[in-house]
Design an enzyme around this catalytic site. Sequence first.
Site, PDB file in Angstrom:
ATOM      1  N   GLY A  33       0.824  -1.201   0.000  1.00  0.00           N
ATOM      2  CA  GLY A  33       0.000   0.000   0.000  1.00  0.00           C
ATOM      3  C   GLY A  33       0.852   1.242   0.000  1.00  0.00           C
ATOM      4  N   ASN A  34       0.220   2.379   0.207  1.00  0.00           N
ATOM      5  CA  ASN A  34       0.963   3.634   0.299  1.00  0.00           C
ATOM      6  C   ASN A  34       0.297   4.525   1.336  1.00  0.00           C
ATOM      7  OD1 ASN A  34      -0.995   5.529  -1.084  1.00  0.00           O
ATOM      8  ND2 ASN A  34      -0.701   3.972  -2.687  1.00  0.00           N
ATOM      9  N   ARG A  35       0.921   5.668   1.603  1.00  0.00           N
ATOM     10  CA  ARG A  35       0.495   6.495   2.731  1.00  0.00           C
ATOM     11  C   ARG A  35      -0.504   7.582   2.366  1.00  0.00           C
ATOM     12  NH1 ARG A  35       6.129   8.195   5.192  1.00  0.00           N
ATOM     13  NH2 ARG A  35       4.803   9.336   6.659  1.00  0.00           N
ATOM     14  N   SER A  36      -1.136   7.482   1.211  1.00  0.00           N
ATOM     15  CA  SER A  36      -2.129   8.501   0.855  1.00  0.00           C
ATOM     16  C   SER A  36      -3.364   8.382   1.753  1.00  0.00           C
ATOM     17  CB  SER A  36      -2.539   8.358  -0.608  1.00  0.00           C
ATOM     18  OG  SER A  36      -3.509   9.324  -0.919  1.00  0.00           O
TER      19      SER A  36
END
Length: 239
Positions: A33-36
Amino acid sequence: APRTAGPGPLAGKVVAISAGGTREPLDPVRYLGNRSSGRQGIALAKAALVAGATVRFIAAHMDLPAPEGVELSTASTAAQLQGAVTEAARGADVLIMSAAVADFRPAEYVGSKIKKSDDHADPVITLVRNPDILAMLIAQRAAEGVAGDLPPLVVGFAAETGDAEAGVLEYGAAKLARKGCEMLVVNEVGENLTFGTDENTVTILFADGAEPVHASGSKDQVASSVIEAVAGALGEGTR
Ligand code: CTP
Ligand code: CA
């Protein structure tokens, strides 16, 4: 939807906005995933609603609920987001791609939870490229030509860090040209900048060569500047 005094600069316009970040599953319990957080996308949707637009909002794993008053759809992976974005973009006047799309996904999805093996070998995860949703949509729009119904105005978001080779805006200008979109909102990122916070500094670049617009402040303030630029571009007519 929030009330406005007049008809608003985007009255009668349909704005599609993707927000949040995709997740690419590795096994039933793990993902890349990512931190958005989705905060910038939510702020954009609110600003577009205030400006009088109909908002189609495509959310991928946001920390917060989607704003009231939008037509909501959801997606998890980049592949799902591609389908949902293309559907929402059809017949829209503008597409704003604020979602953080995973560039890669695990080459193989393992249907049962990956176990620590008895031989203590370190596992290797092989990644493959995801589709570039924005670039593919622009290619599709070109292929369909004047008979098509994909939006004439496509806005990308780019989180960039400068390095020894080039500055944030140089990378942004190169990305705008590479992607083929009409506007690119370039966002300087770093350890303590942007992700999960409410402060933002961006530069809006235009493919038609218009002067870049600088905006900073809360994500709401940045969103207002982006929506203002969108209304301006629609007013001038794109394509
Ligand atoms: N984007 C997309 N599909 C992808 C990756 C990105 O549609 N697979 C969109 C993002 O939503 C954003 C824009 O493209 O609006 C720019 O994303 P960014 O990650 O900055 O661009 P990339 O082309 O992936 O370049 P980089 O290698 O710098 O990550
Ligand atoms: Ca990327």
